[in-house]
Design a protein around this motif. Structure first.
Motif, short mmCIF file in Angstrom:
data_model
loop_
_atom_site.label_atom_id
_atom_site.label_comp_id
_atom_site.label_asym_id
_atom_site.label_seq_id
_atom_site.Cartn_x
_atom_site.Cartn_y
_atom_site.Cartn_z
N ALA A 128 0.81 -1.22 0.00
CA ALA A 128 0.00 0.00 0.00
C ALA A 128 0.85 1.28 0.00
CB ALA A 128 -0.95 0.00 1.20
N GLY A 129 2.10 1.19 0.42
CA GLY A 129 2.92 2.39 0.44
C GLY A 129 3.36 2.87 -0.92
N ILE A 130 3.32 1.97 -1.91
CA ILE A 130 3.85 2.37 -3.22
C ILE A 130 2.88 2.12 -4.37
CG2 ILE A 130 6.26 2.12 -2.51
CD1 ILE A 130 6.32 -0.58 -3.96
N PHE A 131 1.78 1.41 -4.14
CA PHE A 131 0.78 1.16 -5.20
C PHE A 131 -0.59 1.64 -4.73
CE2 PHE A 131 3.71 -2.51 -6.19
CZ PHE A 131 4.14 -2.06 -7.43
N PRO A 132 -1.46 2.10 -5.64
CA PRO A 132 -2.83 2.46 -5.24
C PRO A 132 -3.66 1.18 -5.02
CG PRO A 132 -2.57 2.70 -7.62
CD PRO A 132 -1.22 2.33 -7.07
N MET A 133 -4.68 1.29 -4.19
CA MET A 133 -5.45 0.11 -3.78
C MET A 133 -6.11 -0.59 -4.97
SD MET A 133 -5.91 -1.90 -1.32
CE MET A 133 -5.05 -0.93 -0.07
N ASP A 134 -6.58 0.18 -5.96
CA ASP A 134 -7.21 -0.48 -7.11
C ASP A 134 -6.27 -1.49 -7.77
OD1 ASP A 134 -9.75 0.66 -7.07
OD2 ASP A 134 -9.13 2.41 -8.22
N LEU A 135 -4.99 -1.12 -7.88
CA LEU A 135 -4.04 -2.04 -8.52
C LEU A 135 -3.70 -3.21 -7.60
CD1 LEU A 135 -1.61 0.44 -10.36
CD2 LEU A 135 -3.44 -0.99 -11.35
N ILE A 136 -3.64 -2.94 -6.31
CA ILE A 136 -3.37 -4.03 -5.35
C ILE A 136 -4.51 -5.06 -5.40
CG2 ILE A 136 -3.15 -4.57 -2.89
CD1 ILE A 136 -1.74 -1.83 -2.58
N LEU A 137 -5.74 -4.55 -5.50
CA LEU A 137 -6.88 -5.47 -5.57
C LEU A 137 -6.87 -6.26 -6.88
CD1 LEU A 137 -9.65 -3.25 -3.92
CD2 LEU A 137 -8.38 -5.19 -2.92
N GLN A 138 -6.48 -5.60 -7.96
CA GLN A 138 -6.36 -6.34 -9.23
C GLN A 138 -5.29 -7.41 -9.13
OE1 GLN A 138 -5.79 -3.57 -12.45
NE2 GLN A 138 -7.90 -2.81 -12.36
N GLU A 139 -4.25 -7.15 -8.36
CA GLU A 139 -3.15 -8.09 -8.22
C GLU A 139 -3.62 -9.43 -7.63
OE1 GLU A 139 -0.27 -7.48 -9.47
OE2 GLU A 139 0.82 -9.21 -8.73
N VAL A 140 -4.62 -9.36 -6.78
CA VAL A 140 -5.07 -10.59 -6.10
C VAL A 140 -6.47 -11.00 -6.51
CG1 VAL A 140 -3.62 -10.15 -4.09
CG2 VAL A 140 -5.94 -9.23 -4.13
N SER A 141 -7.05 -10.31 -7.50
CA SER A 141 -8.44 -10.58 -7.86
C SER A 141 -8.62 -11.96 -8.49
CB SER A 141 -8.92 -9.51 -8.85
OG SER A 141 -10.16 -9.89 -9.41
N GLY A 142 -9.75 -12.59 -8.21
CA GLY A 142 -10.10 -13.84 -8.86
C GLY A 142 -11.19 -13.65 -9.91
N ASP A 143 -11.63 -12.42 -10.12
CA ASP A 143 -12.67 -12.15 -11.13
C ASP A 143 -12.12 -12.41 -12.53
OD1 ASP A 143 -14.17 -11.32 -9.00
OD2 ASP A 143 -13.90 -9.17 -9.41
N ARG A 144 -12.94 -13.06 -13.34
CA ARG A 144 -12.48 -13.40 -14.69
C ARG A 144 -12.34 -12.16 -15.57
NH1 ARG A 144 -15.75 -17.44 -15.82
NH2 ARG A 144 -14.15 -19.00 -15.38
#
Lengths: 460, 460
Positions: free
Chosen positions: B50-66
């Motif tokens: 979270a210190g270097i990436f915005p949350m939207d990208l962090i969530l995409q990093e771990v997302s399971g949505d197709r």
């Protein structure tokens, strides 16, 4: 007229690519005066050119036919990048806060990165068809040489490019591009020709010039039966080949239900400007234009051929090898200041474009390069594409039109030609960004001197 | 299946541009192991990034949505060059005398000249949305830095690019491109960061390295609340953004009624390969592929991560700042030989791509750069476009497939990714054409040494 759709790119499918070139000579209310043989003062005939050009191109040079079929092998190469996209410059419009609609026709998607392959491919094809095995040409910074090297490879022709020595040394990337396509690149002046050797005898450290390079290429072509010469602008057949640009743009405007109020192109020898503008002028001349369209040719203030030149017969090249051409000229001995838009550093202009300006069908404007690069950087930062310095002149012309529309509070549809990308011209941007780019004073004294050296036309 | 039509370019209209990214994590039969915190050995969580990436990208990093919707402002920038063309390489096929159909998806039409803007635009958008005003990143030869400089300008972000000093000095053109778009470029190691100063104290003449540049950019982003860090490959969200490439290619194949037997991409960090291949793998994993398709990732023999690396947890960067990633690796301390394909000089690879290779969904091949450039020159001389050295590896892979089809006398439909043009890499072609390009021996001893320095994974 229908509202334009919100698309950014207006694409034509390959099946919609024009299959004919448009010859404006068939429609001009008043045709240009003919080229003259400098020795006799009589109109130059095919025999004057047969030693260095194939007959198909010579016949195109003098043809009065309105439409010329594009040979299938040429279309086949065109398909590698044509049709080119027409863009609506939404982001530039927003940045300028203008009510104008700005469109640009982008020719930088060709392998060589400019509009030049439209004619180099055709020229290579006709030479090959005539049994020629080699081409010789000159190039300054390398735009034309790279376009012809690419085209030569497509038709299995050998090619030698005489590249002005100072560019050969300072701008290796375009040279490497030519070599990657299999072209041979020689620094000019060279030891390979009599004209080159003469220059080197006088000055072994000569940086070369376009005039010297033309002399070397023409000398080689004239002296070898297997070799012809190729020119990248000015001549009628070259402009003819470029008219595929404007024809495509015309079709693309039809797709979005819009039509330009003004067509803007940069103008050096005139092939880019003519290629874009002539198909729209066709509609004016035949009474089919839906609007009163203005046409604006933009040139550098440092080399203001159309805005400050004399309308007279002059040589097309510095050395005086060509027939005499009736055109606006700053004098064939005039050497323009070293602006970055090398493709616009030409003392003359296409006789067709000159006549259209003379007869007030086309307006001409001249801008200094600092203002030109200011517009180009604004364009790069909004539209993404970094324009070639030549194309940047058209950007400047379009921006000025858009700002005029803003001042007047009236809509205006602007079409300009983005003739190439600036990937090999980034040092010019560097100079601009560092505040080190300079405008040149109009070299009035040198032009006066060069105009006094205009050739005397013999009485036929 | 219908016969392919004879078109050279298969174009999608803007209205057909995909509006979602494809997330292969939703479909992989066996997902990759999670990234681990190097201190605890526990799976790294959002708080670690979270210190270097915005949350939207962090969530995409771990997302399971197709499927992930592409935000409209991102689509709006994509439209400057997307959809990109799919080409049928008729001229290359003829030159090879192969019965194969060769197609290539060309990403060099983006302003930065490669596929990188597909993710840089998305990353700039999400950072802007999160209130970030500045981005910091590293770049080697400049492909990623220029892509991010372009994207930052589109969303009014400031950007500082730490450019490896040897490239900063030797390859000024990409630096100038970044500056033209308004980016700030700093030679790394610099005096601006603690990590830079430490290196300079030890060696004032340090040529820099990607590892040092990453350290500087991450340090700056971690230390300034208004600044985030951006990465150009390897991570899941980066590969996600690139899947627009393969989705477009899928639609373009449908237009001509063809489908690839084999999909070939070059692979460094994996974002280009994944972007092209994943949408086709989606069809395999969901049972919708009309054929048994092979997938081939091509890497340099001098940096053979997939073909000679170890499948293990390792750091993503040289300095050891990142979470531990399960991937094929040559060891994070391994410094690859100085091949021209700078974008493929990476010790590791995307954990997703690694897992797909491990599970034999994807084949990997390694080629030496001399053979790679031989194929690239053949491509340039037939198809016109001069490939970037990275993309040239995919050309080589496709040529080998086409020659195999010729030997076997069987048809084969080949799709490869031409991820960028080589306008700024022409000195590499020069070396090849002069016969001065060398292949590097596989640096077995150095890899062995680096593999001994793999981090020990703490027991969670």
């Amino acid at each position: 007229m229908a509202q334009p759709v919100a698309a950014t790119k207006i694409l034509l499918p390959e099946t919609e690519m024009p299959t004919r070139w448009y010859n404006i000579l068939a429609d001009m209310p008043s045709p240009p005066d003919p080229p003259l043989h400098p020795g006799t003062g009589r109109p130059a005939g095919p025999q004057d050119l047969a030693g260095i050009f194939p007959m198909d191109l010579i016949l195109q040079e003098v043809s009065g036919d309105r439409w010329v079929e594009i040979p299938e092998p040429v279309l086949d190469v065109y398909r590698l990048w044509r049709p080119t996209p027409l863009y609506r410059a939404h982001r530039l419009e927003r940045d300028l806060g203008t009510p104008a609609h700005i469109y640009y026709k982008y020719e930088g998607t060709s392998p060589a990165g400019s509009h030049k392959p439209n004619t180099s491919v055709a020229q290579a094809y006709y030479n090959r068809k005539a049994g020629i095995r080699r081409l010789a040409t000159e190039t300054g910074a390398g735009q034309w040489g790279s376009a012809l090297a690419f085209a030569a490879r497509q038709f299995d022709l050998e090619i030698r490019v005489y590249m002005v020595k100072v560019s050969y040394d300072q701008k290796p990337y375009r040279r490497l591009m030519m070599e990657t396509w299999g072209g041979e690149v020689v620094a000019s002046p060279s030891q390979l020709t009599r004209s080159g050797r003469q220059v080197l005898e006088r000055n072994p450290d000569s940086p070369g010039s376009l005039g010297i390079a033309i002399s070397e290429a023409v000398e080689e072509a004239a002296g070898r039966p297997d070799t012809n010469y190729s020119l990248g602008s000015v001549l009628n057949h070259v402009l003819l080949h470029q008219t595929i640009i404007g024809q495509e743009a015309r079709k693309q405007f039809a797709l979005v239900g819009d039509y330009p109020d003004v067509v803007v192109g940069c103008c050096g020898g005139g092939s880019n400007f003519g290629g874009l503008a002539f198909p729209f002028l066709h509609e004016r001349f035949t009474g089919n234009a839906p609007k009163a369209v203005r046409f604006v040719a933009v040139e550098p203030a440092a080399c203001p051929t159309l805005t400050r030149g004399t309308y007279a017969y002059d040589f097309g090249d510095t050395a005086g090898f060509t027939p005499l051409l009736k055109m606006y000229t700053l004098g064939h001995t005039f050497i323009p200041p070293g602006i970055h838009a090398g493709g616009l550093r030409y003392h003359g202009v296409s006789p067709i474009v000159a006549k259209l300006v003379k007869d007030r069908h086309v307006e001409a404007r001249a801008y200094g390069q600092v203002g030109v690069f200011e517009s180009a950087v604004r364009f790069a930062r909004t539209e993404g594409i970094i324009p070639a310095p030549e194309a940047a002149h058209a950007v400047k012309g379009a921006v000025e039109e858009a700002l005029a529309a803003k001042r007047e509070g009236t809509p205006r549809t602007i079409l300009f030609g983005l003739s190439g990308h600036g990937h090999f011209d980034l040092t010019a941007y560097d100079q601009y960004l560092r505040g080190e780019l300079q405008d040149y004073e109009y070299p009035a004294a040198r032009v006066r001197e060069a105009l006094q050296a205009l050739p005397v036309v013999p009485q036929a």
